[in-house]
Design a protein around this motif. Structure first.
Motif: not given
Length: 197
Positions: A151-152, A175-176, A186-187, A180-181
């Motif tokens: 994530x970082x 878009x970013x 999900x993860x 990411x979301x």
């Protein structure tokens, strides 16, 4: 020269050093060339920074301190949403693109002790980030640590990639956020890992 003027002059020189490192690469800039580029003698440059690595360390350390401050500032006011975290990273990258480039590309040029200290700052940043955006994750141990690291990295690579794409700012940020979301949600629910077992 009064203190405020000296400070402004130092900041201007620091910014010029940053630009030179980013353009040529840290390893390609000698201390003499750096001093000349800044309009200083080598002795005057050594007065401020004992070595090039100390200057590079200062520039990279500042990036991680800013990232930590961004996360901690939101925690004091209210619980930040993932959208706010993403927007804060986007804005910080737009404000300091050259420092992020150095932090990614030239970290290996620091001394081993400096690399350890930057590693500690990065771990603090990743832990703060994780506490902020996923306080109730089902992941544990190494999977959680790996998630924080990914994530970082995404938060600190996507802005540069998308800002370079020439998309309008709002479209790049959207878009970013979408990338990411979707992946993070999900993860962190553990779906990806559970379906692989």
């Amino acid at each position: 020269m009064d203190a405020a003027l000296r400070c402004a002059s130092f900041e201007e020189r620091r910014d010029r050093a940053l630009a030179l490192f980013a353009e040529k690469g840290f390893g390609q800039v000698s201390m003499r060339e750096l001093a000349s580029h800044l309009g200083l003698t080598a002795g005057a440059l050594y007065h401020h920074f004992p070595s090039k690595q100390d200057l590079l360390y200062d520039l990279i350390e500042e990036v991680y301190e800013e990232l930590l401050a961004t996360l901690n500032q939101g925690r004091r006011v209210h619980q930040q949403t993932l959208t706010e975290v993403i927007a804060a990273h986007w804005a910080l990258h737009a404000e300091r693109p050259l420092q992020f480039r150095l932090a990614k590309r030239d970290l290996c040029c620091l001394t081993p002790d400096q690399q350890v200290r930057i590693g500690q700052l990065r771990q603090q940043y990743e832990a703060s980030l994780l506490r902020l955006i996923v306080p109730k994750s089902t992941l544990r141990g190494q999977a959680l640590a790996a998630t924080a690291h990914v994530i970082a990295n995404l938060l600190n690579c996507l802005p540069s990639w998308l800002q370079a794409s020439q998309l309008p700012q709002a479209q790049g940020l959207a878009l970013m956020e979408s990338m990411l979301m979707g992946g993070i949600e999900r993860t962190l629910r553990g779906e990806s890992l559970n379906t692989m077992v």
